[in-house]
Design a protein around this motif. Structure first.
Motif, PDB file in Angstrom:
ATOM      1  N   PHE A 147       0.813  -1.211   0.000  1.00  0.00           N
ATOM      2  CA  PHE A 147       0.000   0.000   0.000  1.00  0.00           C
ATOM      3  C   PHE A 147       0.853   1.271   0.000  1.00  0.00           C
ATOM      4  CE2 PHE A 147      -2.748  -3.052   2.514  1.00  0.00           C
ATOM      5  CZ  PHE A 147      -3.528  -3.404   1.422  1.00  0.00           C
ATOM      6  N   ASP A 148       2.195   1.093   0.026  1.00  0.00           N
ATOM      7  CA  ASP A 148       3.097   2.249   0.107  1.00  0.00           C
ATOM      8  C   ASP A 148       3.812   2.499  -1.211  1.00  0.00           C
ATOM      9  OD1 ASP A 148       3.165   3.045   3.079  1.00  0.00           O
ATOM     10  OD2 ASP A 148       3.480   0.890   3.187  1.00  0.00           O
ATOM     11  N   ASP A 149       4.289   3.730  -1.402  1.00  0.00           N
ATOM     12  CA  ASP A 149       5.151   4.003  -2.550  1.00  0.00           C
ATOM     13  C   ASP A 149       6.511   3.354  -2.309  1.00  0.00           C
ATOM     14  OD1 ASP A 149       7.022   5.949  -1.205  1.00  0.00           O
ATOM     15  OD2 ASP A 149       5.171   7.090  -1.004  1.00  0.00           O
ATOM     16  N   THR A 150       7.351   3.313  -3.346  1.00  0.00           N
ATOM     17  CA  THR A 150       8.614   2.575  -3.265  1.00  0.00           C
ATOM     18  C   THR A 150       9.536   3.107  -2.170  1.00  0.00           C
ATOM     19  OG1 THR A 150       8.501   2.050  -5.618  1.00  0.00           O
ATOM     20  CG2 THR A 150      10.641   1.822  -4.561  1.00  0.00           C
ATOM     21  N   ALA A 151       9.656   4.431  -2.071  1.00  0.00           N
ATOM     22  CA  ALA A 151      10.537   5.015  -1.051  1.00  0.00           C
ATOM     23  C   ALA A 151      10.059   4.670   0.358  1.00  0.00           C
ATOM     24  CB  ALA A 151      10.615   6.530  -1.228  1.00  0.00           C
ATOM     25  N   SER A 152       8.743   4.727   0.565  1.00  0.00           N
ATOM     26  CA  SER A 152       8.192   4.412   1.882  1.00  0.00           C
ATOM     27  C   SER A 152       8.379   2.931   2.214  1.00  0.00           C
ATOM     28  CB  SER A 152       6.711   4.776   1.937  1.00  0.00           C
ATOM     29  OG  SER A 152       6.533   6.164   1.762  1.00  0.00           O
ATOM     30  N   ALA A 153       8.164   2.077   1.210  1.00  0.00           N
ATOM     31  CA  ALA A 153       8.347   0.640   1.425  1.00  0.00           C
ATOM     32  C   ALA A 153       9.802   0.323   1.754  1.00  0.00           C
ATOM     33  CB  ALA A 153       7.902  -0.130   0.183  1.00  0.00           C
ATOM     34  N   GLU A 154      10.724   0.960   1.031  1.00  0.00           N
ATOM     35  CA  GLU A 154      12.150   0.754   1.282  1.00  0.00           C
ATOM     36  C   GLU A 154      12.518   1.208   2.693  1.00  0.00           C
ATOM     37  OE1 GLU A 154      16.527   1.833  -0.672  1.00  0.00           O
ATOM     38  OE2 GLU A 154      14.694   2.760  -1.463  1.00  0.00           O
ATOM     39  N   LEU A 155      12.032   2.365   3.087  1.00  0.00           N
ATOM     40  CA  LEU A 155      12.322   2.898   4.413  1.00  0.00           C
ATOM     41  C   LEU A 155      11.796   1.975   5.504  1.00  0.00           C
ATOM     42  CD1 LEU A 155      13.311   5.277   6.200  1.00  0.00           C
ATOM     43  CD2 LEU A 155      11.000   6.216   5.988  1.00  0.00           C
ATOM     44  N   LYS A 156      10.556   1.531   5.358  1.00  0.00           N
ATOM     45  CA  LYS A 156       9.940   0.674   6.379  1.00  0.00           C
ATOM     46  C   LYS A 156      10.670  -0.662   6.495  1.00  0.00           C
ATOM     47  CE  LYS A 156       5.316   0.789   6.462  1.00  0.00           C
ATOM     48  NZ  LYS A 156       3.917   0.900   5.957  1.00  0.00           N
TER      49      LYS A 156
END
Length: 304
Positions: A147-156
């Motif tokens: 449900f997240d964009d790529t940058a957010s998914a990478e960060l999480k």
């Protein structure tokens, strides 16, 4: 047939400079419960414990509602709706928040991402010489956090699974204290001891471990502590048996066979992952399937 639907945040307004906290509104939650009721029967935690074997093999539809993280908004908004409709859910809480008076790192991350864009937080981690994800890990990240964009998914994924917990907490805390006052967040975000006691008294309280770490990545001694300490604390607080647990993150990395075996050894009867699917009779009772609420009838990603 037994379907478990899981929730986290429930609030009227999710607006933020950089939207990163997602959940359902009370109106949407009530609407979804009514859809469940049209398609089958909603069972209580007590009914789940008493009739599990019959429920999973039945041809009838049964729904079981769960909430993770022990958030105050769940008590304030979800519980009255459940009461109004004559239903119950189980609320899985971390013991650290009330026992130690600390905000979980995962929620610090959510809050920071709501005021700082993910790509700037990634830049900060790079400046601290943190190794970034491999392509394989990035693929896992985008799958886990679909449900997240790529940058957010990478960060999480970096924060939840790649960086050691000690380093992660230091990095997050150093930024968090510049933007938030922990005591204020603690008071507004989590259920109080009396609220947890109330839920236990109506047989609606379960464990979400002590600190909200991904259990499968811990040493065995820390794994035992996370499972056992939270159980003991909540039982001493409430005077009621804590028989169910929901594993933080719920992914394969967090929910290994060792995690399930250890949960059983310390006294849990049932454990929930975030693997999508109805519960099958053949499943390990300590590694049960559980849908995100978005993936079941009434959810934004539901496809009949």
């Amino acid at each position: 047939m037994l379907t478990v639907s899981n929730y986290h945040y429930i609030r009227e307004d999710y607006s933020a400079p950089y939207p990163s906290i997602f959940g359902v509104t009370p109106t949407a939650f009530k609407k979804q419960l009514k859809l469940f009721k049209n398609e089958g029967d909603l069972i209580t935690p007590s009914e789940f414990l008493a009739n599990y074997e019959e429920l999973v093999v039945s041809k009838d539809n049964f729904f079981f509602i769960t909430f993770d993280d022990g958030l105050k908004e769940q008590f304030d908004f979800a519980l009255p709706i459940l009461d109004e409709l004559g239903m119950q859910a189980i609320f899985f809480a971390n013991s650290m928040n009330t026992e130690e008076g600390r905000v979980s790192t995962v929620h610090k991350i959510h809050l920071l991402r709501s005021v700082i864009p993910s790509h700037l937080l990634l830049d900060y981690l790079k400046e601290q010489k943190i190794a970034m994800l491999t392509q394989e890990e990035l693929q896992k990240a985008t799958t886990n956090y679909r449900f997240d964009d790529t940058a957010s998914a990478e960060l999480k994924y970096l924060l939840n699974f790649k960086i050691s917990f000690d380093v992660q907490e230091l990095l997050v805390q150093s930024i968090f204290e510049k933007h938030f006052l922990e005591s204020e967040i603690l008071e507004s975000l989590y259920m109080s001891k009396s609220q947890l006691q109330y839920l236990a008294n109506i047989d609606c309280l379960g464990s979400h471990t002590h600190t909200h770490y991904p259990l499968g990545l811990l040493r065995e001694d820390k794994l035992i502590y996370e499972l056992e300490h939270s159980k003991n604390y909540l039982e001493q607080l409430s005077g009621k048996a804590i028989q169910m647990i929901a594993y933080p993150y719920g992914t394969p990395e967090a929910c290994t066979d060792l995690v399930a075996e250890t949960a059983k050894k310390v006294g849990y009867l049932y454990g929930f992952t975030t693997k999508k699917g109805i519960i099958e009779k053949s499943q390990n009772k300590l590694l049960l399937n559980r849908f995100d609420c978005n993936d079941v009838v009434g959810g934004k990603n539901y496809k009949p």
